[in-house]
Motif scaffolding. Structure first.
Motif, short mmCIF file in Angstrom:
data_model
loop_
_atom_site.label_atom_id
_atom_site.label_comp_id
_atom_site.label_asym_id
_atom_site.label_seq_id
_atom_site.Cartn_x
_atom_site.Cartn_y
_atom_site.Cartn_z
N ASN A 302 -18.29 -7.59 40.32
CA ASN A 302 -17.52 -8.95 39.16
C ASN A 302 -18.81 -10.15 39.42
O ASN A 302 -19.56 -10.71 40.57
N VAL A 303 -19.86 -9.52 39.27
CA VAL A 303 -21.82 -9.61 39.02
C VAL A 303 -21.40 -9.28 37.58
O VAL A 303 -20.62 -8.66 36.72
N ARG A 307 -27.72 -8.47 36.60
CA ARG A 307 -28.42 -8.00 37.58
C ARG A 307 -28.68 -6.32 37.84
O ARG A 307 -28.59 -6.06 38.02
N ARG A 345 -21.15 -6.24 50.16
CA ARG A 345 -20.74 -7.52 49.43
C ARG A 345 -19.33 -7.81 50.33
O ARG A 345 -19.63 -9.35 50.58
N TYR A 348 -21.26 -8.81 53.74
CA TYR A 348 -22.29 -10.03 53.52
C TYR A 348 -21.81 -11.34 53.46
O TYR A 348 -21.03 -11.35 51.95
N THR A 350 -21.37 -15.82 51.99
CA THR A 350 -22.35 -16.66 51.72
C THR A 350 -21.83 -17.87 53.23
O THR A 350 -20.91 -17.63 53.57
N SER A 353 -18.43 -19.21 53.01
CA SER A 353 -17.09 -17.62 53.17
C SER A 353 -17.15 -17.71 54.62
O SER A 353 -15.89 -17.76 55.55
N THR A 382 -31.80 -7.94 53.32
CA THR A 382 -30.18 -8.02 53.12
C THR A 382 -30.56 -6.46 51.83
O THR A 382 -31.21 -6.77 51.54
N LEU A 385 -28.25 -7.06 45.72
CA LEU A 385 -26.86 -7.32 44.54
C LEU A 385 -26.02 -7.91 45.92
O LEU A 385 -24.56 -8.42 45.08
N VAL A 386 -25.58 -8.20 47.20
CA VAL A 386 -25.08 -9.43 47.71
C VAL A 386 -25.31 -10.47 47.42
O VAL A 386 -26.54 -11.13 47.06
N GLU A 387 -24.23 -11.85 47.98
CA GLU A 387 -24.09 -12.95 47.86
C GLU A 387 -24.93 -13.34 48.60
O GLU A 387 -24.96 -14.80 48.11
N GLY A 388 -24.95 -13.35 50.23
CA GLY A 388 -24.61 -13.88 51.39
C GLY A 388 -25.75 -13.10 52.40
O GLY A 388 -25.62 -12.41 51.98
#
Length: 579
Positions: A302-303, A307, A345, A348, A350, A353, A382, A385-388
């Motif tokens: 879902n990116v 990326r 993802r 980890y 944000t 979240s 980290t 491609l992780v968001e937080g």
């Protein structure tokens, strides 16, 4: 739905269903289906009962999908009517030409008066000419048409019928109709020469013709599929460098059908391409299931696809990139790597979240970070491609430790929710941090920590919190100015060391101004680790500049300097290097 209305009309002494429609002033069609509550009120039945048999879009049951409901005919199985069975839902499916129970063709036209059976013609048991449906004779259906009808009706079929076709036995996907339309539609070209534009069949005869185009693909599974696939590959563009390009839009259409129900279809596609295509690029995301394209990987994560491509190009994730003859770059990544990233993802979070998971607000979340209850991972630590930067495992461990340490108190005692332990309770941030750290250490125990509620809803004794506020004495923490008075160091230099993380300190805001608070033990650890260059030069009875050059020749690191114009202040030397 039609069968129910026919039966209801018969029970109310209406010879034909058209008379019943006139009586209730609601002819069958889209307006009736879209107003089921109004129809239920007229018929005095439960609206849920109507909803269960009415056609709708994207249902789990393929027999009631609105797209495939016949609009001009209403076929019937004479054998079912003769056995006093109800009208079956799957008879109205435009791809059904046979009764799944009796393996006979459905009839959509009266053999005596030649009238076409429609939603507004005939009754429950007989044609408008008076001929009973039970008296009509239907011929045996083919095994393939019986198999299709059985899948759509979801009835158990004969073993000899199931064994001849595939890839399903009794558990067909909900979009089976769309898959059959895809296979049959691409076997016939329209006047414009395009495939896949064939309209849905209307009569039983149309349905039989339509299904005859899909049968070769599914006959003697998987041999029929492999033969037709080999034919399509041989008829494709011979200059195409990849199997997907040679198969063209047919390949793109097939790839829209995914999920576990179509795993065998995709496996046979991979095997067929590997055997019948010898081009330079066989479509690795089809043949080699261990590798997938960057586009598919991006869809799984879902990116954006860019990326994934950038992460492979920079070496952050494993992958490979090849160029086609037209200069297009194909990026491939291992499926196992993408699955690992997808798990990361989920782990980890944000900040938003993380706050939702803990059930706390933004201001309290910042205090939790200052108190050390919540730690932020650095970007270098980290996964890609992780968001937080927040690890959910840390939150789970924190919440479980507080929950496991809970106790009970008198029911009349006053309590306070964790989300309310904030700066509204005290004007001193250091005291608030002391309470939060006491909760983490177990000194302050929760009195209510249900497993179904987040941390913010946990309750604590007000008496315990007030006692901790009282014991949290501010003089135990020193300001930069107080450290300057004790040591003779400049206050601005002390603040700089705190900001650089060399002297451990907590930050507290007073209005818009931030200041650092240093614990005595942190100051002792600092003095055991570092010595200011100016103090060392004074002890050695030399100048700071001469000592600096001597230390540089000895390759001893100087750190902690604060630039002030053309000079610097606060240079530090590690005592361990001096020794």
């Amino acid at each position: 739905m039609i069968g129910f209305l026919r039966r209801l009309a018969s029970l109310n002494a209406f010879s034909y269903v058209s008379e019943f429609y006139s009586h209730i002033e609601k002819p069958y069609g889209r307006p009736m289906i879209e107003d089921l509550p109004g129809l239920a009120e007229i018929l005095c039945v439960d609206v849920a009962s109507l909803s269960s048999i009415a056609p709708r879009t994207q249902p789990c049951d393929p027999a009631v999908e609105w797209r495939f409901q016949r609009s001009q005919t209403d076929p019937v199985c004479p054998s079912c009517i003769a056995e006093d069975k109800v009208w079956q839902q799957h008879w109205r499916h435009s791809l059904v030409s046979a009764c799944a129970i009796h393996q006979t063709f459905l009839l959509d036209q009266c053999p005596r008066c030649n009238i076409v059976f429609s939603t507004s013609a005939g009754g429950f048991a007989n044609c408008e000419c008076g001929l009973p449906f039970a008296a009509m004779v239907a011929s045996p259906a083919t095994d393939f048409e019986t198999w299709v009808s059985g899948l759509i009706a979801r009835v158990t079929q004969r073993e000899e019928v199931v064994g001849g076709y595939g890839p399903w036995s009794n558990d067909a996907p909900s979009d089976l109709g769309s898959f059959l339309v895809f296979l049959a539609g691409h076997e016939q070209k329209t006047r414009s020469g395009k495939e896949g534009k064939t309209p849905l069949p209307m009569t039983i005869a149309d349905t039989r013709t339509f299904l005859s185009r899909a049968e070769p693909w599914l006959r003697s599974w998987p041999h029929g599929f492999q033969d037709k696939l080999a034919q399509r590959l041989s008829e494709g563009d011979p200059l195409a460098s990849s199997a997907p390009a040679r198969l063209g839009k047919w390949y793109q259409g097939l790839m829209r059908f995914n999920g576990d129900a179509y795993s065998d279809v995709h496996a046979q596609l991979s095997a067929g391409i590997a055997e019948n295509f010898s081009g330079p690029y066989a479509g690795r995301h089809v043949v080699d299931r261990a590798w997938i394209s960057a586009t598919k990987a991006a869809r799984l994560l879902n990116v954006r696809g860019e990326r994934v491509v950038a992460a492979v190009a920079s070496g952050k994730i494993k992958g490979r990139q090849v160029h086609s003859g037209h200069g297009h770059k194909h990026t491939m990544v291992p499926r196992a790597v993408i699955e690992s990233i997808r798990n990361d993802r989920e782990r980890y979070l944000t900040a938003k979240s993380a706050m939702e998971m803990l059930g706390v607000g933004k201001a309290q979340f910042r205090v939790l970070q200052d108190a050390g209850l919540v730690s932020r991972r650095l970007p270098a630590d980290t996964p890609p491609l992780v968001e937080g930067p927040f690890l959910s495992d840390d939150f789970l461990a924190l919440v479980e430790s507080i929950r496991d340490n809970q106790r009970t108190i008198c029911s009349s005692a006053e309590t306070l929710r964790f989300s309310d332990i904030n700066l509204r309770q005290t004007t001193q941030k250091s005291k608030l941090i002391a309470v939060l750290q006491a909760i983490q250490a177990g000194t302050i125990q929760a009195v209510s920590a249900p497993s179904e509620l987040p941390l913010g809803m946990f309750e604590f004794s007000c008496e315990d919190i007030d006692a901790c506020f009282t014991n949290a004495s501010r003089p135990t923490l020193l300001t930069a100015g107080q450290v300057s008075e004790l040591t003779g160091w400049k206050a601005e230099v002390v603040t700089h060391w705190c900001r650089e993380g060399l002297l451990k300190a907590s930050q507290e805001n007073e209005g818009r101004q931030a200041r650092y608070l240093i614990a005595p033990d942190a100051l002792v650890r600092f003095q055991r680790t570092f010595i200011p260059l100016a103090d060392l030069a004074r002890d050695q009875q030399t100048s700071s500049r001469a000592l600096r050059e001597k230390l540089r020749d000895a390759r001893i690191t100087i750190c902690g300097e604060k630039a002030v114009g053309a000079t610097s202040r606060g240079a530090l030397v590690r005592i361990a290097e001096l020794i």
